[in-house]
Design a protein around this motif. Structure first.
Motif, PDB file in Angstrom:
ATOM      1  N   ASP A 177     -81.147  44.399   3.545  1.00 12.37           N
ATOM      2  CA  ASP A 177     -82.607  44.385   3.456  1.00 12.37           C
ATOM      3  C   ASP A 177     -83.180  45.704   3.963  1.00 12.37           C
ATOM      4  O   ASP A 177     -84.076  46.295   3.342  1.00 12.37           O
ATOM      5  CB  ASP A 177     -83.182  43.224   4.291  1.00 12.37           C
ATOM      6  N   HIS A 178     -82.673  46.142   5.111  1.00 12.03           N
ATOM      7  CA  HIS A 178     -83.159  47.406   5.683  1.00 12.03           C
ATOM      8  C   HIS A 178     -82.799  48.579   4.771  1.00 12.03           C
ATOM      9  O   HIS A 178     -83.611  49.503   4.576  1.00 12.03           O
ATOM     10  CB  HIS A 178     -82.555  47.621   7.070  1.00 12.03           C
ATOM     11  N   ALA A 179     -81.595  48.559   4.211  1.00  9.07           N
ATOM     12  CA  ALA A 179     -81.138  49.673   3.374  1.00  9.07           C
ATOM     13  C   ALA A 179     -81.984  49.823   2.122  1.00  9.07           C
ATOM     14  O   ALA A 179     -82.402  50.936   1.761  1.00  9.07           O
ATOM     15  CB  ALA A 179     -79.669  49.469   2.992  1.00  9.07           C
ATOM     16  N   ILE A 180     -82.254  48.717   1.440  1.00  6.26           N
ATOM     17  CA  ILE A 180     -82.993  48.805   0.180  1.00  6.26           C
ATOM     18  C   ILE A 180     -84.437  49.232   0.426  1.00  6.26           C
ATOM     19  O   ILE A 180     -85.007  50.027  -0.320  1.00  6.26           O
ATOM     20  CB  ILE A 180     -82.905  47.469  -0.595  1.00  6.26           C
ATOM     21  N   GLU A 181     -85.024  48.727   1.517  1.00  4.85           N
ATOM     22  CA  GLU A 181     -86.393  49.122   1.835  1.00  4.85           C
ATOM     23  C   GLU A 181     -86.459  50.593   2.234  1.00  4.85           C
ATOM     24  O   GLU A 181     -87.348  51.331   1.783  1.00  4.85           O
ATOM     25  CB  GLU A 181     -86.950  48.246   2.957  1.00  4.85           C
ATOM     26  N   THR A 182     -85.515  51.032   3.051  1.00  3.00           N
ATOM     27  CA  THR A 182     -85.496  52.435   3.467  1.00  3.00           C
ATOM     28  C   THR A 182     -85.346  53.351   2.270  1.00  3.00           C
ATOM     29  O   THR A 182     -86.054  54.361   2.141  1.00  3.00           O
ATOM     30  CB  THR A 182     -84.344  52.676   4.463  1.00  3.00           C
ATOM     31  N   MET A 183     -84.428  53.038   1.380  1.00  2.15           N
ATOM     32  CA  MET A 183     -84.186  53.891   0.209  1.00  2.15           C
ATOM     33  C   MET A 183     -85.432  54.008  -0.662  1.00  2.15           C
ATOM     34  O   MET A 183     -85.838  55.109  -1.049  1.00  2.15           O
ATOM     35  CB  MET A 183     -83.030  53.324  -0.612  1.00  2.15           C
ATOM     36  N   LEU A 184     -86.072  52.882  -0.958  1.00  2.00           N
ATOM     37  CA  LEU A 184     -87.219  52.915  -1.866  1.00  2.00           C
ATOM     38  C   LEU A 184     -88.450  53.540  -1.212  1.00  2.00           C
ATOM     39  O   LEU A 184     -89.232  54.220  -1.875  1.00  2.00           O
ATOM     40  CB  LEU A 184     -87.525  51.500  -2.354  1.00  2.00           C
ATOM     41  N   VAL A 185     -88.613  53.339   0.099  1.00  2.00           N
ATOM     42  CA  VAL A 185     -89.723  53.993   0.800  1.00  2.00           C
ATOM     43  C   VAL A 185     -89.481  55.501   0.882  1.00  2.00           C
ATOM     44  O   VAL A 185     -90.383  56.308   0.649  1.00  2.00           O
ATOM     45  CB  VAL A 185     -89.899  53.387   2.208  1.00  2.00           C
ATOM     46  N   PHE A 186     -88.242  55.879   1.201  1.00  2.00           N
ATOM     47  CA  PHE A 186     -87.916  57.300   1.335  1.00  2.00           C
ATOM     48  C   PHE A 186     -88.097  58.039   0.016  1.00  2.00           C
ATOM     49  O   PHE A 186     -88.518  59.199  -0.007  1.00  2.00           O
ATOM     50  CB  PHE A 186     -86.483  57.462   1.829  1.00  2.00           C
ATOM     51  N   TRP A 187     -87.803  57.368  -1.095  1.00  2.00           N
ATOM     52  CA  TRP A 187     -87.831  58.045  -2.392  1.00  2.00           C
ATOM     53  C   TRP A 187     -89.200  58.624  -2.726  1.00  2.00           C
ATOM     54  O   TRP A 187     -89.314  59.635  -3.400  1.00  2.00           O
ATOM     55  CB  TRP A 187     -87.376  57.090  -3.498  1.00  2.00           C
ATOM     56  N   SER A 188     -90.247  57.962  -2.242  1.00  2.00           N
ATOM     57  CA  SER A 188     -91.593  58.452  -2.530  1.00  2.00           C
ATOM     58  C   SER A 188     -92.336  58.864  -1.260  1.00  2.00           C
ATOM     59  O   SER A 188     -93.553  59.016  -1.263  1.00  2.00           O
ATOM     60  CB  SER A 188     -92.402  57.372  -3.256  1.00  2.00           C
ATOM     61  N   ALA A 189     -91.589  59.059  -0.172  1.00  2.00           N
ATOM     62  CA  ALA A 189     -92.228  59.446   1.093  1.00  2.00           C
ATOM     63  C   ALA A 189     -92.739  60.880   1.022  1.00  2.00           C
ATOM     64  O   ALA A 189     -92.107  61.743   0.411  1.00  2.00           O
ATOM     65  CB  ALA A 189     -91.237  59.305   2.244  1.00  2.00           C
ATOM     66  N   PRO A 190     -93.886  61.164   1.636  1.00  2.00           N
ATOM     67  CA  PRO A 190     -94.398  62.539   1.645  1.00  2.00           C
ATOM     68  C   PRO A 190     -93.561  63.439   2.546  1.00  2.00           C
ATOM     69  O   PRO A 190     -92.871  62.978   3.452  1.00  2.00           O
ATOM     70  CB  PRO A 190     -95.818  62.375   2.208  1.00  2.00           C
ATOM     71  N   SER A 191     -93.606  64.717   2.270  1.00  2.00           N
ATOM     72  CA  SER A 191     -92.926  65.705   3.103  1.00  2.00           C
ATOM     73  C   SER A 191     -93.839  66.920   3.236  1.00  2.00           C
ATOM     74  O   SER A 191     -94.837  67.040   2.527  1.00  2.00           O
ATOM     75  CB  SER A 191     -91.583  66.109   2.486  1.00  2.00           C
ATOM     76  N   ALA A 192     -93.480  67.811   4.150  1.00  2.00           N
ATOM     77  CA  ALA A 192     -94.328  68.979   4.390  1.00  2.00           C
ATOM     78  C   ALA A 192     -93.489  70.147   4.862  1.00  2.00           C
ATOM     79  O   ALA A 192     -92.428  69.973   5.464  1.00  2.00           O
ATOM     80  CB  ALA A 192     -95.393  68.646   5.436  1.00  2.00           C
ATOM     81  N   SER A 193     -93.972  71.337   4.572  1.00  2.00           N
ATOM     82  CA  SER A 193     -93.388  72.555   5.130  1.00  2.00           C
ATOM     83  C   SER A 193     -94.228  72.974   6.327  1.00  2.00           C
ATOM     84  O   SER A 193     -95.449  72.791   6.334  1.00  2.00           O
ATOM     85  CB  SER A 193     -93.378  73.669   4.085  1.00  2.00           C
ATOM     86  N   PHE A 194     -93.575  73.517   7.337  1.00  5.89           N
ATOM     87  CA  PHE A 194     -94.302  73.954   8.527  1.00  5.89           C
ATOM     88  C   PHE A 194     -93.597  75.162   9.119  1.00  5.89           C
ATOM     89  O   PHE A 194     -92.455  75.472   8.778  1.00  5.89           O
ATOM     90  CB  PHE A 194     -94.383  72.822   9.561  1.00  5.89           C
ATOM     91  N   THR A 195     -94.302  75.851   9.996  1.00  5.47           N
ATOM     92  CA  THR A 195     -93.703  76.992  10.688  1.00  5.47           C
ATOM     93  C   THR A 195     -92.707  76.470  11.710  1.00  5.47           C
ATOM     94  O   THR A 195     -93.077  75.661  12.572  1.00  5.47           O
ATOM     95  CB  THR A 195     -94.781  77.819  11.405  1.00  5.47           C
ATOM     96  N   PRO A 196     -91.428  76.875  11.604  1.00  2.99           N
ATOM     97  CA  PRO A 196     -90.435  76.378  12.576  1.00  2.99           C
ATOM     98  C   PRO A 196     -90.915  76.567  14.005  1.00  2.99           C
ATOM     99  O   PRO A 196     -91.448  77.614  14.371  1.00  2.99           O
ATOM    100  CB  PRO A 196     -89.209  77.249  12.271  1.00  2.99           C
ATOM    101  N   GLY A 197     -90.740  75.522  14.793  1.00  3.65           N
ATOM    102  CA  GLY A 197     -91.202  75.551  16.180  1.00  3.65           C
ATOM    103  C   GLY A 197     -92.583  74.969  16.369  1.00  3.65           C
ATOM    104  O   GLY A 197     -93.041  74.802  17.503  1.00  3.65           O
ATOM    105  N   HIS A 198     -93.272  74.653  15.263  1.00  9.41           N
ATOM    106  CA  HIS A 198     -94.617  74.090  15.338  1.00  9.41           C
ATOM    107  C   HIS A 198     -94.657  72.851  14.449  1.00  9.41           C
ATOM    108  O   HIS A 198     -95.103  72.900  13.302  1.00  9.41           O
ATOM    109  CB  HIS A 198     -95.666  75.111  14.886  1.00  9.41           C
ATOM    110  N   LEU A 199     -94.181  71.719  14.983  1.00 12.74           N
ATOM    111  CA  LEU A 199     -94.085  70.500  14.200  1.00 12.74           C
ATOM    112  C   LEU A 199     -95.470  69.980  13.822  1.00 12.74           C
ATOM    113  O   LEU A 199     -96.423  70.143  14.583  1.00 12.74           O
ATOM    114  CB  LEU A 199     -93.347  69.422  14.992  1.00 12.74           C
ATOM    115  N   PRO A 200     -95.587  69.353  12.658  1.00 16.20           N
ATOM    116  CA  PRO A 200     -96.867  68.752  12.278  1.00 16.20           C
ATOM    117  C   PRO A 200     -97.233  67.623  13.238  1.00 16.20           C
ATOM    118  O   PRO A 200     -96.358  67.058  13.895  1.00 16.20           O
ATOM    119  CB  PRO A 200     -96.580  68.203  10.872  1.00 16.20           C
ATOM    120  N   PRO A 201     -98.516  67.276  13.330  1.00 15.33           N
ATOM    121  CA  PRO A 201     -98.912  66.138  14.167  1.00 15.33           C
ATOM    122  C   PRO A 201     -98.336  64.838  13.599  1.00 15.33           C
ATOM    123  O   PRO A 201     -97.987  64.753  12.421  1.00 15.33           O
ATOM    124  CB  PRO A 201    -100.444  66.156  14.083  1.00 15.33           C
ATOM    125  N   ASP A 202     -98.257  63.827  14.430  1.00 11.59           N
ATOM    126  CA  ASP A 202     -97.653  62.557  14.017  1.00 11.59           C
ATOM    127  C   ASP A 202     -98.359  61.933  12.826  1.00 11.59           C
ATOM    128  O   ASP A 202     -97.733  61.233  12.029  1.00 11.59           O
ATOM    129  CB  ASP A 202     -97.655  61.557  15.189  1.00 11.59           C
TER     130      ASP A 202
END
Length: 206
Positions: A177-202
Motif C-alpha cells: 500500500d505504501h509503495a504504490i502510493e509513494t510511486m504514484l505521488v512521486f511521479w507527479s510531485a513538484p521539484s525545484a532547482s536552488f542554489t546549493p547551500g540555500h534549501l527552499p522553505p518547507d
C-alpha cells in the motif's frame, strides 16, 4: 482482503485523473525504459495481490525516475550561461553519467540531489526512504524468527526456526500500500532547482 477491482479503484483514486509525463494519462504512458516497465508492473502486481513484487517494482520505478531527473538537472547549463551550447550540454551529460554510476543507495542519490541544487519535497523524501527500507526488508537477507541449533554429530547441526515476521500477509500488504502510493505521488510531485547551500522553505511547493 479486498478484491482486484477494489485495488484498481485505489490506484485510480491516487491518480485522480492526473497526467504522467507530457500530458499523457497513465494508461497511455509508453514503456520506453525500465523505469516505465517498473511503473506498470508495480500497478499490475498490486491489483493481482502480488505484494512483494509490488514493493520491488515500485522501488525500481522511483529510484530510476529520481536518477533520471537528477541527470537532467546535472546536465543543464548554469543559470549564468546565455543560450544553449550543445558541447557544454554533452560534456555535462557525460559528467552526470559518471557521477550517478557511483551511487549505490537511495541516501547517496538524495545527498547528490541536495548537493547539486535539485530538490523534491521533504515529505516525498521521507516516503522514498521508507520505501527503500521496505525494499531492503524484502530483497535482502533478514534474520529468521527465533532459531535454535543443536549438534547432531561431529560435523552436522540441526535447527528449528520460527517463521519470519515478513511472511505475514498483513505486513506485505501494508508495504505494498505504501509503495504504490509513494510511486504514484512521486511521479507527479513538484521539484525545484536552488542554489546549493540555500534549501527552499518547507512550504515552497504549496
Amino acid at each position: 482482503m479486498d478484491s482486484p477491482e477494489e485495488r484498481q479503484e485505489c490506484i485510480d483514486r491516487l491518480l485522480d485523473g492526473r497526467t504522467i509525463g507530457s500530458g499523457l494519462k497513465f494508461g497511455e504512458y509508453p514503456q520506453l525504459t525500465v523505469k516505465d516497465v517498473a511503473l506498470h508492473d508495480a500497478c499490475r502486481a498490486y491489483v493481482a495481490g502480488l505484494f512483494l513484487s509490488t514493493v520491488l517494482a515500485a522501488y525500481a520505478a522511483c529510484e530510476i525516475s529520481l536518477v533520471d531527473r537528477l541527470m537532467m538537472h546535472l546536465a543543464m547549463p548554469s543559470g549564468s550561461q546565455v543560450g544553449f551550447d550543445q558541447q557544454v550540454f554533452d560534456a555535462n551529460w557525460k559528467s552526470a553519467i559518471s557521477r550517478v554510476r557511483e551511487l549505490r543507495s537511495l541516501e547517496k542519490i538524495l545527498s547528490l540531489c541536495i548537493d547539486s541544487g535539485y530538490w523534491i519535497g521533504g515529505d516525498i523524501q521521507d516516503r522514498l526512504r521508507l520505501l527503500s527500507s521496505h525494499k531492503n526488508d524484502l530483497a535482502h537477507f533478514r534474520e529468521w524468527g527465533e532459531a535454535k541449533f543443536v549438534s547432531t554429530g561431529p560435523t552436522s547441526v540441526s535447527g528449528t526456526f520460527s517463521q519470519s515476521p515478513l511472511i505475514d500477509p498483513a505486513i506485505q500488504r501494508s508495504y505494498a500500500d505504501h509503495a504504490i502510493e509513494t510511486m504514484l505521488v512521486f511521479w507527479s510531485a513538484p521539484s525545484a532547482s536552488f542554489t546549493p547551500g540555500h534549501l527552499p522553505p518547507d512550504d515552497w511547493y504549496l
